[in-house]
Each structure stands twice: as C-alpha cells, then as structure tokens.
Design a protein around this motif. Structure first.
Motif, PDB file in Angstrom:
ATOM      1  N   UNK A  18       0.889  -1.099  -0.255  1.00  0.00           N
ATOM      2  CA  UNK A  18      -0.435   0.113  -0.159  1.00  0.00           C
ATOM      3  C   UNK A  18       0.911   1.386   0.245  1.00  0.00           C
ATOM      4  N   UNK A  19       0.659   2.772  -0.578  1.00  0.00           N
ATOM      5  CA  UNK A  19       0.345   3.640  -0.164  1.00  0.00           C
ATOM      6  C   UNK A  19       0.925   3.861   0.389  1.00  0.00           C
ATOM      7  N   UNK A  20       1.956   5.012   1.497  1.00  0.00           N
ATOM      8  CA  UNK A  20       2.319   5.679   2.818  1.00  0.00           C
ATOM      9  C   UNK A  20       0.784   6.163   3.454  1.00  0.00           C
ATOM     10  N   UNK A  21      -0.005   7.134   1.426  1.00  0.00           N
ATOM     11  CA  UNK A  21      -0.780   7.829   2.539  1.00  0.00           C
ATOM     12  C   UNK A  21      -2.360   6.651   2.744  1.00  0.00           C
ATOM     13  N   UNK A  22      -2.362   5.959   2.035  1.00  0.00           N
ATOM     14  CA  UNK A  22      -3.285   5.059   2.376  1.00  0.00           C
ATOM     15  C   UNK A  22      -2.638   4.549   3.856  1.00  0.00           C
ATOM     16  N   UNK A  23      -1.751   4.112   4.300  1.00  0.00           N
ATOM     17  CA  UNK A  23      -1.509   3.283   5.604  1.00  0.00           C
ATOM     18  C   UNK A  23      -1.639   4.885   6.811  1.00  0.00           C
ATOM     19  N   UNK A  24      -1.133   5.873   6.748  1.00  0.00           N
ATOM     20  CA  UNK A  24      -1.347   7.425   7.189  1.00  0.00           C
ATOM     21  C   UNK A  24      -3.038   7.499   7.199  1.00  0.00           C
ATOM     22  N   UNK A  25      -3.876   7.548   6.356  1.00  0.00           N
ATOM     23  CA  UNK A  25      -5.394   7.762   6.458  1.00  0.00           C
ATOM     24  C   UNK A  25      -6.078   6.572   7.343  1.00  0.00           C
ATOM     25  N   UNK A  50      -9.208  12.126   2.925  1.00  0.00           N
ATOM     26  CA  UNK A  50      -8.567  12.446   1.632  1.00  0.00           C
ATOM     27  C   UNK A  50      -7.125  11.653   1.959  1.00  0.00           C
ATOM     28  N   UNK A  51      -6.668  11.591   2.637  1.00  0.00           N
ATOM     29  CA  UNK A  51      -5.506  10.576   2.655  1.00  0.00           C
ATOM     30  C   UNK A  51      -5.786   9.066   1.668  1.00  0.00           C
ATOM     31  N   UNK A 109      -4.833   7.563  -1.512  1.00  0.00           N
ATOM     32  CA  UNK A 109      -3.087   6.559  -1.671  1.00  0.00           C
ATOM     33  C   UNK A 109      -4.466   5.369  -2.256  1.00  0.00           C
ATOM     34  N   UNK A 110      -5.179   5.491  -3.140  1.00  0.00           N
ATOM     35  CA  UNK A 110      -6.288   3.724  -3.548  1.00  0.00           C
ATOM     36  C   UNK A 110      -6.424   4.687  -5.052  1.00  0.00           C
ATOM     37  N   UNK A 111      -5.745   5.961  -5.342  1.00  0.00           N
ATOM     38  CA  UNK A 111      -5.771   6.454  -6.912  1.00  0.00           C
ATOM     39  C   UNK A 111      -5.105   5.662  -7.643  1.00  0.00           C
ATOM     40  N   UNK A 112      -5.605   6.115  -9.002  1.00  0.00           N
ATOM     41  CA  UNK A 112      -4.721   5.098 -10.402  1.00  0.00           C
ATOM     42  C   UNK A 112      -3.313   5.500 -10.419  1.00  0.00           C
TER      43      UNK A 112
END
Length: 67
Positions: A5-12, A49-50, A54-57
């Motif tokens: 997972x991207x770090x934005x998703x984890x932070x969110x 938002x995070x 994080x789940x954007x293509x």
C-alpha cells in the motif's frame, strides 16, 4: 490486506483509527464542546482524503503528487 500500500493509505487508515478512538472517548467525557466537534470533523476529513489519494490509479496519483 495488500502489503504494498502507498504511505498515504496507511496514514489515512491510522488517522481514521485515531478519529474513532477520540470519538469514543469524547462522546462520554465532553459531548458539548464545539471545538472538539470541529477537530474530530477535520480529522475524519483528512483521513478520508489520504485514503482516496492512496487508492488513486498510478497516473492520477503522479499528477497529484507533482502538483
């Protein structure tokens, strides 16, 4: 769960967990403090938002990241 997972998703996800903990505690202790409602709403919005970022293509994510 995906391991890459991207770090934005984890932070969110972590912010959403923090929001739920604060929400659980605040509803019992101080339900009538308006500033607390504002902060909880901001935390929930930031976490969502995070997660969405994080789940954007990959192409949309790179455009947003470069912006």
């Amino acid at each position: 769960m995906k391991k890459n997972m991207r770090k934005e998703t984890k932070i969110g996800i972590l912010l959403l967990v923090l929001f739920n903990i604060i929400n659980f505690i605040a509803t019992d202790i101080s339900p009538e403090i308006p500033m607390l409602h504002f902060l909880r709403g901001g935390l929930a919005g930031l976490s969502l938002c995070q997660i969405v970022i994080g789940i954007l293509p990959e192409t949309a994510y790179l455009k947003l990241k470069n912006f």
